[in-house]
Structures are given as structure tokens and as C-alpha cells.
Design an enzyme around this catalytic site. Sequence first.
Site, mmCIF file in Angstrom:
data_model
loop_
_atom_site.group_PDB
_atom_site.id
_atom_site.type_symbol
_atom_site.label_atom_id
_atom_site.label_comp_id
_atom_site.label_asym_id
_atom_site.label_seq_id
_atom_site.Cartn_x
_atom_site.Cartn_y
_atom_site.Cartn_z
ATOM 1 C CG HIS A 65 -2.144 -0.861 0.999
ATOM 2 N ND1 HIS A 65 -2.929 -1.329 2.030
ATOM 3 C CD2 HIS A 65 -2.715 -1.341 -0.146
ATOM 4 C CE1 HIS A 65 -3.924 -2.055 1.543
ATOM 5 N NE2 HIS A 65 -3.820 -2.079 0.224
ATOM 6 C CG ASP A 67 -0.457 3.765 4.015
ATOM 7 O OD1 ASP A 67 -0.673 2.902 3.153
ATOM 8 O OD2 ASP A 67 -0.816 3.633 5.202
ATOM 9 C CG HIS A 68 2.631 0.758 4.774
ATOM 10 N ND1 HIS A 68 2.970 0.395 6.057
ATOM 11 C CD2 HIS A 68 1.317 1.093 4.811
ATOM 12 C CE1 HIS A 68 1.915 0.508 6.845
ATOM 13 N NE2 HIS A 68 0.894 0.926 6.103
#
Length: 308
Positions: A65, A67-68
Site C-alpha cells: 500500500h 502509505d508504506h
Amino acid sequence: MELYFLGTNAGVPTLQRNVTSIALRMLEERRSLWLFDCGEGTQHQILKSPLKLSKLEKVFITHMHGDHVFGLPGLLSSRGAQGVTSPLTIYGPPGIKAFIETTLSISQSRVPYTMEVIEHTGGVLFEDDNFLVESAKLDHRAESYGYRVVEKDLPGSLDLKRLADYGLKPGPLYGKLKRGESVELGDGRWIHASDVLLTPKKGRVVTILGDTRPCAGVEALAKEADLLVHEATFMEDLSELAHEYYHSTAKQAAEAAKRAGVKALFLTHFSSRYKDIDHLQPLLNEAREIFANTRLAEDFGLYPIQRS
């Protein structure tokens, strides 16, 4: 070992918190830095911190994802632009290799150091004389993993009284005994390390999880860890929403920590609805009702990991 949080928010950054990235500093143990996840803006967070890209040895990605992982291409490019030439190993789920190769190729980014990208689906990922890193699958919308970093037990201290009884004075032979070797005295006698070493020092265990709902993988990775980093995206009043979006509540994180018998719990990956530390206090209270030794992770927070 020390944990340094570079981002503790979920989904998107806010003015108070960046998205997920956690550094494990091991300057005494191996003079290096390991990074867990690399959300957008991570390199900017590093610039505001005492961390150095020249020390970065390994990167562990929990899942794909944005945001990682969106901060990874820029960080890899900047590491090269700074003149760092030491090798770097990146571990992540299937897809991480294509993501890195594609973004670096299309952007014509130059990486003037050896970079190895290892895709995995769990198991033992790394082992040397000092550390073991294991991974297991969690329960999230994307294929998500947690990591268990195990420091191997260290030799005990030298028993100075026994050494004095042997008539051995401080010097090079002390170092050999400390390394587990046997040494010969001038009169033909031998001293074995086991004769003069005290009880070994227990190695530390740090578990850092990716996004997840409660699942068996959490407790397997966290079993008797010195420190567990667990997402707490929501409070328990939003447990149905947490389940729908494959996340955990602060209460669920605390329950996992208690079942696994960990020594300390850090909550992170907070929803943007909890805007500042005051809004996060109810999550901490909720968790502490179940697991007292719980703390909130904060951006730029440095937390030593003590030996038992």
C-alpha cells in the site's frame, strides 16, 4: 538497539504525523540502521532526524500500500546522490521488485551501490552470528507481513575473580576467552571460556507488524517479545469499521500483546480522525486497561530497547 518513529499516521500524512516508517538503530550492535516501511516523505523525515542514510543496511516492507512504499524510490535515489556506496538489501512481499525497478527505470534514477531485492512469503529471511529475522503473513486487504527481529544471546561477562585465581591479568587473553576460545597459560594449563564466563546475556526480540486484523500470525511473531509495534488505527467503538478495512483497534492490539506475553507495546498507524496527542489519549487509555505497559508512538520519538 533503539526504535525511531519517522511516521505514525495511517493512510495519508497530516500536519502532525507522517505516514508509516520505523527505524531500528543498531549502532552498538552492528553500526547500522534498518528501516521498516517507507511511506511518502520518509526521506524528509530522516533529514529532520539524527538518522543517516549512509548507515542504512536493510529495508523491510510490510505490504505494498502506498502509505508504506511511496517514499522508497526517492529514498533509494537520494542515498546514491549522497555518495553512499555500501550495499543495501530490501525485503518485501511479491511486487516489491517490480515496483522498485519500474520507478527507478522510468525516472532514470541512478543507484550507484549494490542493491538486492528479496521477495518473500514469510519464513526466515536473514541470519548471521548476531541476528535472526523471521516473517509471517498477517490479515490485511493487501498481502501484509510482520517481522520478528531476534538478537542472539550474547556471551556472559568474564568472571574476574576466577581469572585472578588463575593468575591471569587483563590483556589479549581476556579477549580470546570473551570470544569463546580456550587459552594456554605459561605453565601448560588451559583455561576454557566456559570456566570463566558468567551466564549469557539474553538477546532482545523486537516485533514490528504491518497492517492487520487480529490473526494467528500476530501472536506467533510477537511471542514473548521485548517490544511489539502494533497498528491501532481505530478505537474499539469503531471495531466494525476496523474489521471492514482490515485494521485493528487499540483494544485488539493490547489483547494481542497480553496473549503473546510481550514486555512492552507501542501503538502506531493512527487514523487521521485522531488529530493530535490529546485525541490519541483515549486509544492509550483503552489499551492500558488491558495491557498496562503500552505507549503511543510519536513522530521523531526515540525509544531505547532495554535488555531484560
